[in-house]
Design a protein around this motif. Structure first.
Motif, PDB file in Angstrom:
ATOM      1  N   ALA A 180       0.837  -1.203   0.000  1.00  0.00           N
ATOM      2  CA  ALA A 180       0.000   0.000   0.000  1.00  0.00           C
ATOM      3  C   ALA A 180       0.875   1.257   0.000  1.00  0.00           C
ATOM      4  CB  ALA A 180      -0.924  -0.001   1.215  1.00  0.00           C
ATOM      5  N   ALA A 203       2.330   2.051  -3.448  1.00  0.00           N
ATOM      6  CA  ALA A 203       1.322   2.711  -4.274  1.00  0.00           C
ATOM      7  C   ALA A 203       1.265   4.191  -3.933  1.00  0.00           C
ATOM      8  CB  ALA A 203      -0.040   2.059  -4.060  1.00  0.00           C
ATOM      9  N   PHE A 223     -13.527  -3.745  -9.083  1.00  0.00           N
ATOM     10  CA  PHE A 223     -14.434  -4.065  -7.985  1.00  0.00           C
ATOM     11  C   PHE A 223     -15.773  -4.404  -8.613  1.00  0.00           C
ATOM     12  CE2 PHE A 223     -11.397  -0.845  -6.337  1.00  0.00           C
ATOM     13  CZ  PHE A 223     -10.634  -1.739  -5.592  1.00  0.00           C
ATOM     14  N   ARG A 251      -8.807   7.933  -2.211  1.00  0.00           N
ATOM     15  CA  ARG A 251      -7.609   7.716  -1.404  1.00  0.00           C
ATOM     16  C   ARG A 251      -6.809   9.006  -1.247  1.00  0.00           C
ATOM     17  NH1 ARG A 251      -2.816   7.899  -1.501  1.00  0.00           N
ATOM     18  NH2 ARG A 251      -2.218   6.614  -3.260  1.00  0.00           N
ATOM     19  N   LEU A 267      -5.139   7.639  -9.761  1.00  0.00           N
ATOM     20  CA  LEU A 267      -4.119   7.911  -8.747  1.00  0.00           C
ATOM     21  C   LEU A 267      -3.042   8.844  -9.289  1.00  0.00           C
ATOM     22  CD1 LEU A 267      -3.586   4.342  -7.289  1.00  0.00           C
ATOM     23  CD2 LEU A 267      -4.976   6.164  -6.347  1.00  0.00           C
ATOM     24  N   ALA A 276     -14.824  -2.077  -1.417  1.00  0.00           N
ATOM     25  CA  ALA A 276     -13.733  -2.318  -2.368  1.00  0.00           C
ATOM     26  C   ALA A 276     -12.849  -3.461  -1.867  1.00  0.00           C
ATOM     27  CB  ALA A 276     -12.914  -1.048  -2.557  1.00  0.00           C
ATOM     28  N   ASN A 291     -12.215  -6.940  -3.896  1.00  0.00           N
ATOM     29  CA  ASN A 291     -10.902  -7.304  -4.413  1.00  0.00           C
ATOM     30  C   ASN A 291      -9.814  -6.684  -3.542  1.00  0.00           C
ATOM     31  OD1 ASN A 291      -8.581  -7.764  -5.921  1.00  0.00           O
ATOM     32  ND2 ASN A 291      -9.655  -7.513  -7.866  1.00  0.00           N
ATOM     33  N   PRO A 345      -6.463  -7.377  -3.008  1.00  0.00           N
ATOM     34  CA  PRO A 345      -5.161  -6.969  -3.575  1.00  0.00           C
ATOM     35  C   PRO A 345      -5.270  -5.681  -4.389  1.00  0.00           C
ATOM     36  CG  PRO A 345      -5.552  -9.289  -3.989  1.00  0.00           C
ATOM     37  CD  PRO A 345      -6.820  -8.744  -3.410  1.00  0.00           C
ATOM     38  N   ARG A 346      -6.368  -5.525  -5.103  1.00  0.00           N
ATOM     39  CA  ARG A 346      -6.529  -4.316  -5.894  1.00  0.00           C
ATOM     40  C   ARG A 346      -6.667  -3.089  -4.983  1.00  0.00           C
ATOM     41  NH1 ARG A 346      -4.920  -1.351  -9.860  1.00  0.00           N
ATOM     42  NH2 ARG A 346      -6.526  -0.252 -11.002  1.00  0.00           N
ATOM     43  N   ALA A 347      -7.448  -3.224  -3.908  1.00  0.00           N
ATOM     44  CA  ALA A 347      -7.597  -2.101  -2.969  1.00  0.00           C
ATOM     45  C   ALA A 347      -6.230  -1.725  -2.396  1.00  0.00           C
ATOM     46  CB  ALA A 347      -8.564  -2.470  -1.850  1.00  0.00           C
ATOM     47  N   ILE A 348      -5.415  -2.741  -2.092  1.00  0.00           N
ATOM     48  CA  ILE A 348      -4.072  -2.472  -1.572  1.00  0.00           C
ATOM     49  C   ILE A 348      -3.239  -1.755  -2.622  1.00  0.00           C
ATOM     50  CG2 ILE A 348      -1.908  -3.559  -0.825  1.00  0.00           C
ATOM     51  CD1 ILE A 348      -3.657  -5.740   0.474  1.00  0.00           C
ATOM     52  N   SER A 349      -3.364  -2.200  -3.881  1.00  0.00           N
ATOM     53  CA  SER A 349      -2.551  -1.592  -4.932  1.00  0.00           C
ATOM     54  C   SER A 349      -2.988  -0.160  -5.219  1.00  0.00           C
ATOM     55  CB  SER A 349      -2.596  -2.433  -6.211  1.00  0.00           C
ATOM     56  OG  SER A 349      -3.748  -2.118  -6.957  1.00  0.00           O
ATOM     57  N   LEU A 350      -4.153   0.226  -4.737  1.00  0.00           N
ATOM     58  CA  LEU A 350      -4.568   1.630  -4.860  1.00  0.00           C
ATOM     59  C   LEU A 350      -4.047   2.447  -3.678  1.00  0.00           C
ATOM     60  CD1 LEU A 350      -8.267   1.357  -6.095  1.00  0.00           C
ATOM     61  CD2 LEU A 350      -6.220   1.799  -7.446  1.00  0.00           C
ATOM     62  N   GLY A 351      -3.372   1.794  -2.756  1.00  0.00           N
ATOM     63  CA  GLY A 351      -2.754   2.513  -1.653  1.00  0.00           C
ATOM     64  C   GLY A 351      -3.509   2.411  -0.334  1.00  0.00           C
ATOM     65  N   TYR A 352      -4.534   1.549  -0.269  1.00  0.00           N
ATOM     66  CA  TYR A 352      -5.257   1.385   0.994  1.00  0.00           C
ATOM     67  C   TYR A 352      -4.589   0.319   1.851  1.00  0.00           C
ATOM     68  CZ  TYR A 352      -9.018   4.209  -0.891  1.00  0.00           C
ATOM     69  OH  TYR A 352      -9.756   5.238  -1.413  1.00  0.00           O
ATOM     70  N   ARG A 353      -4.347   0.644   3.114  1.00  0.00           N
ATOM     71  CA  ARG A 353      -3.816  -0.361   4.039  1.00  0.00           C
ATOM     72  C   ARG A 353      -5.002  -1.163   4.555  1.00  0.00           C
ATOM     73  NH1 ARG A 353      -0.693   4.515   6.145  1.00  0.00           N
ATOM     74  NH2 ARG A 353       1.236   4.411   4.955  1.00  0.00           N
ATOM     75  N   GLU A 367      -5.643  -3.834   6.143  1.00  0.00           N
ATOM     76  CA  GLU A 367      -5.829  -4.397   7.488  1.00  0.00           C
ATOM     77  C   GLU A 367      -6.355  -3.355   8.474  1.00  0.00           C
ATOM     78  OE1 GLU A 367      -1.429  -3.282   7.270  1.00  0.00           O
ATOM     79  OE2 GLU A 367      -3.021  -3.899   5.920  1.00  0.00           O
TER      80      GLU A 367
END
Lengths: 251, 325
Positions: free
Chosen positions: A76, A79, A93, A108, A166, B201, B205, B207-215, B217
């Motif tokens: 994260a 990114a 999604f 974000r 982004l 989100a 998905n 992994p996709r949410a993570i790849s958008l920069g969301y942590r 966990e």
């Protein structure tokens, strides 16, 4: 010169229980270029990709992005630095609308994503920008459609719009045209070319005509190692590359 | 590092899958029915159903909107009950503070259990939450303040904010209804908030949410803690209604029951858990004379639900009306 390189790896290696998937890869991606990573099946392209975005942890080696060591960072956070990836299977999604898909990415940067007490209407201020991005990839008539209802090629276009939201300095595209119909391939190639104008793109791609058409630099991987590097003509003439692709009989 | 200036502020469009007219209509019908209900139906029964409805809504926040199946949610219901009962009976807390204290206890437990469980997924997540639930159960059985097998009995209901005498059943009913509606609306808001968007989100998905920069966990942890908190609010209220905190509420069968309520009503729907809770509580009430057979009947209903109407009562209804409820 060093400033020219946006992403650099040094001795990047990944072993899975003794099997070496990626071996000692030194990759230098120049700023503002489209760089393709190609190679036969099992060459370690996707593994390499996952290492760069830290969905896998390298066994050895270092990764620098914009002169900054990012080897140990979390996916994260990478990114957030401006290095954003797409996935081999289209990653959208599914049960959100096209608009919501893009908006989640815009959200974000907006911040306040932990606000569970606020109405989601505060996100409507992002709709204008989201619709622009949706329009840019030719999905304007589908803004209200659930992503699950889009055909495959359009899902990939949506994925690219989401990544663009982004505004990343560098995009990593994992097989952007895989499994696409011919006309979709052309549309996506044109789109990649358009969005790469002021950013860097590193992509894994199987379709060699797409690679030829788009890439400034090509790195050929085979059995986890770099086999050749250069522009399309240089690489296509390399006997090692011909052998790796065609088998020893053609060497 | 995040951009604060947005040149596109002002462009407005109706939200896509946000609060819809059917939600508002259904909410008004539900509220009207619940206001009228105590004049026709035994209020204590209704209060029991309302507590379980809030519990199921809290549980649904986690499974319906994050996709995490907790098999230990009784922990939060039960320990909030103990917290409220103990503070009201032994420390003489007024009801509002007792409920707050019980709920806070559930929140704290939610942080601890959540922080450890959230790293795993699927069956492992269910297992870890179940393991914690068993630990809390045996702790409750042994600890002195819980009263072991007897539980904490004759908990005083007291006077709410020094004004409302909760010994009066009808007054108590409307207080419980207010707590339920407050909890329901807060959960509804959380689902339809910027935070809720990210949760969806991640559910769709990760992994996709993570790849958008969301942590991811951190979002899952907050959802878990919110879910635990509302489950605690339900448990603390329930303890005052029945003037009792007992082992039943921390037992694993209670964790199972909330799964049944949510599935029966409609997983991932706004009103499903409420409907499911009322159905299950009604069944238990009317089938009580069957004794142990209640469980068998519940099992049969569960099987029928999974085999014939997987979306649950509200989910199937929403599908018929082509509306999300």
């Amino acid at each position: 010169m060093a400033d020219d390189v946006i992403l650099e790896t040094e001795g990047l290696t990944k072993e899975f229980h003794g099997f070496v998937a990626v071996k000692d890869v030194a990759l230098r991606v120049r700023r503002g270029t489209i760089h393709a990573l190609i190679g036969p099946n099992g060459a370690g392209k996707t593994t390499c990709f996952n290492l760069l975005t830290h969905f896998l942890t390298p066994t050895r080696g270092r990764i620098r992005f914009n002169g900054r060591e990012i080897t140990g960072s979390r996916p994260a956070d990478i990114a957030r630095l401006g290095l954003v990836r797409s996935f081999q299977i289209s990653a959208v999604f599914l049960h959100l609308s096209v608009l919501e898909n893009v908006r989640v990415a815009l959200q974000r940067k907006r911040g306040g994503s932990f606000d569970f007490w606020r109405s989601e209407r505060v996100l409507d201020s992002l709709n204008g920008r989201a619709l622009e991005l949706i329009d840019a990839v030719g999905l304007a008539p589908f803004a209200r459609t659930l992503a699950v209802e889009l055909p495959y090629g359009r899902k990939r276009a949506l994925e690219i719009a989401t990544t663009l939201a982004l505004d990343p300095e560098m995009m990593l595209l994992d097989e952007p045209t895989a499994g696409m119909a011919h006309e979709d391939v052309e549309r996506i190639s044109a789109l990649i070319k358009r969005v790469a104008v002021n950013r860097t793109v590193l992509m894994v791609e199987h379709n060699l005509s797409v690679v030829e058409n788009l890439s400034d630099t090509i790195t050929v991987l085979a059995r986890g190692e770099v086999l050749a590097e250069g522009d399309y003509r240089t690489v296509a003439r390399s006997p090692e590359v011909i052998q790796a692709y065609m088998g020893s009989g053609h060497a | 590092m995040s951009a604060t200036t947005d040149p596109y502020v002002g462009a407005t469009l109706p939200a896509v899958a946000g609060v819809s007219p059917p939600h508002v209509v259904a909410f008004l019908i539900m509220t009207a029915a619940l206001v009228a209900a105590p004049f026709f139906v035994y209020p204590v029964f209704l209060m029991k159903a309302l507590c379980f409805a809030l519990f199921a809504c809290a549980f649904n926040l986690l499974i319906g909107y994050v996709g995490l199946l907790s098999f230990g949610h009784a922990v939060f219901l039960g320990s909030a009950g103990y917290g409220a009962a103990h503070s009201a009976k032994v420390w003489g807390f007024p009801p509002e503070l007792a409920i707050l204290f019980g709920t806070a206890a559930a929140t704290v437990l939610g942080v601890v259990v959540g922080a450890l469980a959230i790293r795993s997924k699927g069956i492992y997540f269910a297992n870890i939450t179940l393991a914690f639930a068993q630990m809390v159960y045996f702790f409750s059985l042994q600890a002195a303040f819980t009263g072991g097998e007897d539980g904490i009995q004759s908990v005083p209901r007291g006077t709410l904010l020094g004004v409302l005498n909760l010994k009066d059943t009808l007054t108590l009913y409307f207080v419980v209804l207010a707590i339920f509606l407050l909890g329901f609306l807060l959960i509804f808001r959380a689902i339809h908030s910027p935070f809720g968007q990210v949760l969806k989100a991640i559910r769709e998905n990760e992994p996709r949410a993570i790849s958008l920069g969301y942590r991811a966990e951190q979002y899952k942890l907050l959802a878990f803690v919110l879910s635990a908190t509302f489950a605690g609010l339900a448990g603390a209220t329930k303890a005052l209604v029945f003037q009792l905190a007992s082992l039943t509420d921390v037992h694993w069968t209670m964790s199972g029951e909330v799964v049944l309520m949510t599935l029966l009503g409609g997983l991932g729907t706004v009103f499903g858990p409420v409907v499911g809770a009322f159905i299950v509580v009604t069944l238990e009430n009317y089938l009580a004379q069957l004794g142990a057979w209640v469980t068998v009947v519940q099992g049969v209903i569960f099987v029928i639900c999974v085999l014939t109407f997987r979306r649950g009562v509200v989910g199937e209804l929403g599908n018929l009306l082509r509306k999300s409820l």
